[in-house]
Motif scaffolding. Structure first.
Motif, mmCIF file in Angstrom:
data_model
loop_
_atom_site.group_PDB
_atom_site.id
_atom_site.type_symbol
_atom_site.label_atom_id
_atom_site.label_comp_id
_atom_site.label_asym_id
_atom_site.label_seq_id
_atom_site.Cartn_x
_atom_site.Cartn_y
_atom_site.Cartn_z
ATOM 1 N N SER A 92 -43.433 -1.229 26.884
ATOM 2 C CA SER A 92 -44.412 -2.284 26.616
ATOM 3 C C SER A 92 -45.021 -2.144 25.229
ATOM 4 C CB SER A 92 -45.511 -2.258 27.683
ATOM 5 O OG SER A 92 -44.980 -2.528 28.959
ATOM 6 N N LYS A 93 -45.188 -0.908 24.772
ATOM 7 C CA LYS A 93 -45.700 -0.690 23.411
ATOM 8 C C LYS A 93 -44.697 -1.193 22.382
ATOM 9 C CE LYS A 93 -48.919 3.188 23.940
ATOM 10 N NZ LYS A 93 -49.208 4.598 23.568
ATOM 11 N N VAL A 94 -43.432 -0.891 22.590
ATOM 12 C CA VAL A 94 -42.385 -1.338 21.667
ATOM 13 C C VAL A 94 -42.342 -2.860 21.613
ATOM 14 C CG1 VAL A 94 -39.893 -1.422 21.291
ATOM 15 C CG2 VAL A 94 -40.981 0.746 21.893
ATOM 16 N N ALA A 95 -42.548 -3.489 22.776
ATOM 17 C CA ALA A 95 -42.524 -4.951 22.841
ATOM 18 C C ALA A 95 -43.822 -5.586 22.368
ATOM 19 C CB ALA A 95 -42.230 -5.392 24.274
ATOM 20 N N GLY A 96 -44.831 -4.756 22.040
ATOM 21 C CA GLY A 96 -46.108 -5.289 21.581
ATOM 22 C C GLY A 96 -46.945 -5.898 22.680
ATOM 23 N N LEU A 97 -46.715 -5.485 23.944
ATOM 24 C CA LEU A 97 -47.392 -6.098 25.077
ATOM 25 C C LEU A 97 -48.596 -5.306 25.569
ATOM 26 C CD1 LEU A 97 -44.207 -7.148 27.081
ATOM 27 C CD2 LEU A 97 -45.751 -8.668 25.831
ATOM 28 N N VAL A 98 -48.525 -3.988 25.518
ATOM 29 C CA VAL A 98 -49.594 -3.133 26.038
ATOM 30 C C VAL A 98 -49.928 -2.073 25.004
ATOM 31 C CG1 VAL A 98 -50.237 -1.488 27.847
ATOM 32 C CG2 VAL A 98 -48.925 -3.538 28.442
ATOM 33 N N SER A 99 -51.202 -1.854 24.798
ATOM 34 C CA SER A 99 -51.630 -0.859 23.817
ATOM 35 C C SER A 99 -51.875 0.503 24.442
ATOM 36 C CB SER A 99 -52.906 -1.328 23.113
ATOM 37 O OG SER A 99 -53.944 -1.561 24.070
ATOM 38 N N GLU A 100 -52.452 0.504 25.665
ATOM 39 C CA GLU A 100 -52.743 1.778 26.325
ATOM 40 C C GLU A 100 -52.953 1.550 27.813
ATOM 41 O OE1 GLU A 100 -56.749 3.486 25.782
ATOM 42 O OE2 GLU A 100 -57.224 1.710 24.557
ATOM 43 N N VAL A 101 -52.898 2.645 28.567
ATOM 44 C CA VAL A 101 -53.199 2.627 29.997
ATOM 45 C C VAL A 101 -54.256 3.687 30.276
ATOM 46 C CG1 VAL A 101 -52.324 3.029 32.330
ATOM 47 C CG2 VAL A 101 -50.913 1.802 30.676
ATOM 48 N N VAL A 102 -55.343 3.277 30.882
ATOM 49 C CA VAL A 102 -56.419 4.190 31.273
ATOM 50 C C VAL A 102 -56.218 4.527 32.745
ATOM 51 C CG1 VAL A 102 -58.900 4.486 31.523
ATOM 52 C CG2 VAL A 102 -57.985 3.133 29.614
ATOM 53 N N VAL A 103 -56.076 5.809 33.067
ATOM 54 C CA VAL A 103 -55.785 6.238 34.433
ATOM 55 C C VAL A 103 -56.977 6.988 35.022
ATOM 56 C CG1 VAL A 103 -54.240 7.589 35.910
ATOM 57 C CG2 VAL A 103 -53.332 6.431 33.880
#
Length: 388
Positions: A92-103
């Motif tokens: 998703s980062k490569v595709a520019g869709l998601v910057s981070e995930v907070v768990v």
């Protein structure tokens, strides 16, 4: 009339499903091939139209995602988190869709999970994923997120809030099919031990209810005990060992939910009793025993494939954030039987009896893109689509 005569279980559950006020605007929009999956379901599962049919995100990608996990203490949860951190997030980062995930992890404490989810909303996440939670405890918090423009996605289980999107296998179907297989495998008579997951959680209760109703059709089968394995091998092993040690009653088969069948298997191996049929739901360790003992059982079932379920929900989330317009509140998948040939193809002959991995459907075998498209008003490849 024919549908009513199919049996008490089917009739009651179907009536419960059709009683859903918005059914005609939800599941009824799906093609016949998908509607079949919803014919027998837990009557509490929401089947109406999604509240996010016309949803527009607060901002375009890349998005910040919250994963408010309720539990981290088993191999299934570890596999699901691994799918996020080492596959879905990097892609998703490569595709520019998601910057981070907070768990976050709440250790099965609803109040803690509620606080964590509210904090995520206040900290500006764009969507929240939850898993296998209590069906009602989080509803007010889910509405809080909805009002802040943050959709909540519940995978491998469901919540009853109209402001959530659910994605899971049909656990009622799974419980019924596993129980029926076991009943037939032990010759339609004998004693069965039921190993639940976490009582009170949607997927666990849906499975158990349907399983018991399926076994009730066999008058010569008796459930002689129930223990809770908490979807954790170590817990299941201890609980089954305690039952076997304190109950000399013969046990002819064990009906267990997934992510704990290896614990059940080890309990039997260490009990000194003859091996009996045990239901299998994907753990590679138990599948390894089957591979080395091919006459033990003759079928197993994909009901809880952790990486595939997480991938399904991740792609539903991306599509929703992209404005593709989900049609339904609950995305159900059919139970997928698999054979020893599938096991042989998935794990080597010198497989590990202590593996923490899972035998899962192929990457596009659980929720194929062509099927996923039918659940959205404006379908597009979520890895390439622009936000509408």
């Amino acid at each position: 009339m024919k549908n009513i005569l199919k049996g008490t279980l089917t009739a009651l559950i179907s009536i419960g499903a059709l009683a859903n006020a918005a059914y005609a605007d939800g599941v009824d929009q799906l093609p016949a091939s998908e509607k079949k999956i919803y014919e027998v379901v837990d009557p509490q599962i929401p089947l109406g139209a999604s509240a996010y049919k016309n949803f527009k995100p607060k901002k375009g990608p890349p998005w910040k995602i919250g994963y408010a996990s309720s539990y981290a203490g088993n191999t299934w949860r570890a596999a699901a988190l691994d799918a996020v951190m080492n596959d879905l997030l990097p892609r998703s980062k490569v595709a520019g869709l998601v910057s981070e995930v907070v768990v976050t992890q709440s250790d099965l404490k609803d109040a803690v999970q509620i606080q964590q989810m509210r904090q995520m909303v206040d900290d500006g996440v764009d969507a929240i994923i939850i898993c296998c939670s209590n069906v009602t405890a989080l509803n007010q918090t889910i509405e809080y997120a909805y009002k802040a423009g943050v959709p909540v996605f519940s995978f491998s289980g469901y919540v009853t809030s109209p402001y959530a999107i659910n994605g899971a296998a049909n656990h009622a179907q799974g419980g019924g099919e596993m129980a029926t297989w076991l009943a037939e495998k032990i010759g339609k008579k004998g004693n069965v031990l039921l190993v639940s997951g976490i009582p009170g959680f949607a997927s666990s209760d849906s499975f158990d209810k349907a399983a018991k109703e399926a076994l009730a059709k066999y008058p010569d089968i008796k459930i002689v005990g129930e223990v809770a394995g908490k979807w954790t091998d170590q817990v299941a092993q201890v609980e089954v060992q305690k039952f076997l040690a304190t109950n000399p009653t013969p046990v002819d088969g064990i009906l267990t939910q997934g992510a704990q069948e290896n614990g059940v298997l080890n309990a039997m191996l260490q009990s000194g009793r003859d091996m009996i049929p045990i239901t299998l739901g994907g753990e590679a360790s138990a599948a390894c025993y089957w591979r080395n003992n091919p006459d033990w059982v003759d079928a197993s079932f994909h009901i809880w494939p952790p990486r595939r379920e997480m991938q399904q929900m991740w792609e539903i989330m991306l599509r929703t954030l992209q404005g593709q317009g989900p049609k339904v509140q609950s995305f159900l998948r059919p139970v997928l039987p698999y054979t020893i040939d599938d096991v042989r193809a998935a794990i080597p002959e010198n497989c590990d009896l202590n593996s923490t991995d899972f035998v899962e459907p192929t990457a596009d075998g659980w929720f194929p893109a062509a099927v996923a498209d039918q659940y959205f008003e404006h379908p597009a490849d979520p890895w390439k689509a622009a936000t509408k």
